[in-house]
Design a protein around this motif. Structure first.
Motif, PDB file in Angstrom:
ATOM      1  N   LEU A 179       0.828  -1.212   0.000  1.00 20.00           N
ATOM      2  CA  LEU A 179       0.000   0.000   0.000  1.00 20.00           C
ATOM      3  C   LEU A 179       0.858   1.256   0.000  1.00 20.00           C
ATOM      4  O   LEU A 179       0.544   2.238  -0.693  1.00 20.00           O
ATOM      5  N   THR A 183       0.761   3.969  -2.924  1.00 26.03           N
ATOM      6  CA  THR A 183       0.427   5.349  -2.558  1.00 26.03           C
ATOM      7  C   THR A 183       1.499   6.317  -3.043  1.00 26.03           C
ATOM      8  O   THR A 183       1.192   7.406  -3.551  1.00 26.03           O
ATOM      9  N   PHE A 253      -7.578   3.406  -6.491  1.00 27.09           N
ATOM     10  CA  PHE A 253      -8.587   2.953  -5.532  1.00 27.09           C
ATOM     11  C   PHE A 253      -8.844   1.443  -5.597  1.00 27.09           C
ATOM     12  O   PHE A 253      -8.941   0.786  -4.558  1.00 27.09           O
ATOM     13  N   VAL A 256      -5.997  -0.268  -3.818  1.00 35.73           N
ATOM     14  CA  VAL A 256      -6.149  -0.180  -2.362  1.00 35.73           C
ATOM     15  C   VAL A 256      -7.165  -1.197  -1.861  1.00 35.73           C
ATOM     16  O   VAL A 256      -6.964  -1.849  -0.824  1.00 35.73           O
ATOM     17  N   GLU A 257      -8.270  -1.353  -2.612  1.00 33.08           N
ATOM     18  CA  GLU A 257      -9.290  -2.319  -2.215  1.00 33.08           C
ATOM     19  C   GLU A 257      -8.740  -3.743  -2.233  1.00 33.08           C
ATOM     20  O   GLU A 257      -9.066  -4.568  -1.364  1.00 33.08           O
ATOM     21  N   SER A 260      -6.515  -4.104   0.750  1.00 30.58           N
ATOM     22  CA  SER A 260      -7.377  -4.191   1.929  1.00 30.58           C
ATOM     23  C   SER A 260      -7.999  -5.585   2.031  1.00 30.58           C
ATOM     24  O   SER A 260      -8.090  -6.172   3.126  1.00 30.58           O
ATOM     25  N   PHE A 298      -7.566   1.408   6.503  1.00 33.25           N
ATOM     26  CA  PHE A 298      -7.253   1.601   5.091  1.00 33.25           C
ATOM     27  C   PHE A 298      -7.921   2.847   4.491  1.00 33.25           C
ATOM     28  O   PHE A 298      -7.410   3.415   3.544  1.00 33.25           O
ATOM     29  N   ARG A 299      -9.071   3.246   5.058  1.00 35.83           N
ATOM     30  CA  ARG A 299      -9.737   4.434   4.520  1.00 35.83           C
ATOM     31  C   ARG A 299      -8.873   5.690   4.635  1.00 35.83           C
ATOM     32  O   ARG A 299      -8.636   6.372   3.638  1.00 35.83           O
ATOM     33  N   ARG A 302      -5.780   5.329   2.384  1.00 40.83           N
ATOM     34  CA  ARG A 302      -6.141   5.511   0.973  1.00 40.83           C
ATOM     35  C   ARG A 302      -6.341   6.991   0.649  1.00 40.83           C
ATOM     36  O   ARG A 302      -5.929   7.472  -0.404  1.00 40.83           O
TER      37      ARG A 302
END
Length: 589
Positions: A179, A183, A253, A256-257, A260, A298-299, A302
């Motif tokens: 992540l 990022t 996004f 990231v999902e 996660s 994670f929110r 992200r």
């Protein structure tokens, strides 16, 4: 100023931004307090769910379940109220600070030297004053404070997770390096896209401002299709820049999902194995608690990349705005000379002036005008006539020599006082989208309707104004579009008269007036000049034959000086101009 396009935490720039926050430091302090509260409250709900599941649901304690449900509802309401207050405060803080900064920027722009506007597109300044300032507002509403809150929330959640079960926490955090890498890549890519968007917005604003303002020229020469095609290209570049940024989001996004989901999968795998083992090492409540923690963890991570770029673009906008503020303005000289009365005697002493470097447009100019006398400036286009007026008003600063009024250097007067004593009627009249009265007074409360009407009568404009719907309250629309060129010129003449100047400048002031109207105002002009020092610039020599002295300029130099008759007898440069205009037509003055 140092460049900050790659540095979102430029301390010097942040310090300048926070100068505008000082008047609202109480709001800022409360916003920080609420940010901390939100970060501390975040882990409470998963903890309550874990406690409820393990100690009430699993044991069939319905009264305890009811009590915990009420507690969680109260907590949700409290969290919603704090979140609402936090959002309101951060947005209020940003908009309040930006309001003050925008006022400061506008005030500064109005005092910039005309040389700055010669080299800067108006559309670019509009972008700085509107769009770029909005990106600075987002530093508070979507940037710095939110970033602080998200980082604090991540720290608190990870701390609680480690306290509850450090082994489970390590399992959950195993995909975290992926992540961080994703990022970092996204942050660099989206930053570049955002910078491109800001550039294209500026280009779009500049193009629209210039071409809407010059729409008559486009239509006169039937250039609509060509300009339409150019606009399509500019608009396409803006569209492409936005699509590029959206493309980066559409990749980031889902990544990231996926990461996660990997954490969630590892949690379920390890947790299920622990639950099924004997003895039981992990309870179902802890698994549920950690599932919620993963979502909450994670929110903000992200969103951190997005918020970081919001902060970064706010800093880029701040750099651009402060670059405008750092541009030298004309010195106001507050507290300098502002005598009660100015006689208006003018003296140019060996004046040299250039718009750019050493390309002088005025060369060693020396002349004097006694108070109450009239001097006329004549010469071909580019001779330096309008430049003489510009430097008298200090729109530009001279390189060498001195300009004096009543024996004092113009730099020694307060700038507003000096310009207030010099009234100028230009060939190209600019009227604002406002009433005739406000265009004459320029919203100066010291000027009364009686003074305006009296001035209008003196220049012969009162009758035509009274015939308009609403009279002096008639709205002339943008740039005086609802008036004829002659009517607009008369309004500007009234504007000059009501300010009761000591020095009057007429720069081709009757060129846009028809012959009948010109004859009507000639007597008013003569009356207006009585007792005032007047400088008249005219291509038509018939308008300046009564001047006390005529100055003939050519390529920035004084070629001849004298009265109309004296210059004709010299049989020199002025005589040639006279012959070109009148002699060939058989007209004699």
């Amino acid at each position: 100023m140092s460049k900050i396009t790659g540095d979102a935490f430029n301390s010097g720039l942040l310090k300048r931004i926070f100068q505008y926050v000082r008047p609202y430091r109480n709001i800022f302090a409360w916003a920080i307090v609420l940010t901390i509260l939100l970060a501390l409250i975040a882990p409470v709900r998963p903890f309550l769910i874990q406690y409820t599941l393990d100690n009430h649901i699993m044991k069939g304690n319905y009264s305890g379940l009811l009590n915990m449900t009420i507690i969680m509802l109260v907590l949700l309401v409290l969290q919603a109220v704090i979140q609402f207050s936090h959002t309101l405060l951060t947005n209020t803080l940003g908009q309040s600070a930006i309001r003050d900064l925008r006022i400061n920027v506008f005030n500064h722009i109005t005092k910039l030297r005309l040389k700055y506007f010669d080299n800067t597109p108006i559309g670019q300044l509009i972008t700085r004053t509107v769009s770029d300032l909005e990106t600075i507002a987002e530093i508070f509403s979507e940037g710095l404070i939110v970033i602080i809150g998200d980082i604090l929330m991540v720290i608190v959640i990870i701390g609680v997770m480690l306290y509850k079960d450090w082994t489970l926490t390590i399992i959950v955090l195993l995909p975290m390096p992926l992540l961080i890498i994703a990022t970092s890549i996204f942050q660099k890519a989206i930053k570049s896209a955002f910078q491109e968007i800001r550039t294209e917005v500026s280009n779009l604003n500049t193009y629209l401002q210039e071409h809407i303002t010059g729409i008559s020229i486009i239509q006169y020469f039937a250039r609509e299709n060509q300009e339409y095609k150019k606009f399509i290209k500019i608009n396409a570049r803006y569209r492409d820049a936005n699509i590029r940024s959206n493309w980066y989001y559409s990749i980031f996004f889902p990544v990231v999902e996926i990461i996660s989901a990997m954490s969630l999968g590892l949690l379920v795998w390890y947790g299920s194995k622990s639950i099924l083992s004997n003895p039981l090492t992990v309870t179902p409540g802890i698994i549920a608690e950690f599932i919620l923690y993963i979502s909450m963890l994670f929110r903000p991570i992200r969103e951190l990349a997005d918020k970081f770029n919001t902060l970064q673009m706010g800093m880029v906008g701040a750099e651009r705005v402060f670059k405008v503020l750092d541009t030298d303005e004309v010195t106001e000289n507050k507290g300098a000379l502002a005598p009660e009365k100015m006689k208006g005697a003018i003296a140019f002493q060996n004046v040299w002036f250039a718009y750019n470097d050493d390309n002088y447009v005025l060369k060693d100019i020396s002349f004097e005008v006694e108070a109450g006398k009239t001097i006329a400036l004549v010469g071909a286009t580019g001779a330096g006539k309008s430049s003489t007026i510009n430097i008298l008003n200090r729109f530009y600063e001279i390189q060498r020599g001195e300009i004096k009024v009543d024996g004092l250097r113009i730099q020694d007067y307060e700038l507003s006082y000096l310009r207030g004593k010099i009234a100028t009627v230009l060939q190209d009249v600019f009227l604002f989208s406002d009433t005739i009265f406000n265009n004459i007074t320029l919203n100066n409360p010291a000027i009364t309707m009686e003074q305006v009407v009296d001035a209008a009568k003196k220049v012969g404009a009162h009758d035509f104004i009274e015939r308009l719907p609403g009279g002096y309250q008639y709205n002339v629309m943008e740039r005086g579009a609802t008036l004829s060129a002659g009517q607009a010129q008369l309004v500007s003449f009234i504007r000059a008269l009501v300010y009761n100047p000591s020095i009057l400048v007429l720069d081709e002031a009757t060129s846009s007036v028809d012959t009948e109207t010109e004859m009507l105002i000639q007597l008013a002009i003569e009356n207006l000049m009585q007792g005032r020092t007047s400088i008249v610039i005219a291509h038509r020599l018939s308008t300046i034959q009564k001047a006390d002295r005529i100055l003939v300029l050519d390529k920035g130099e004084i070629k001849e000086m004298g009265t109309h008759q004296q210059l004709l007898k010299l049989n020199g440069y002025y005589k040639k101009l006279y012959d070109l205009q009148f002699h060939s037509a058989g007209v004699k003055i």
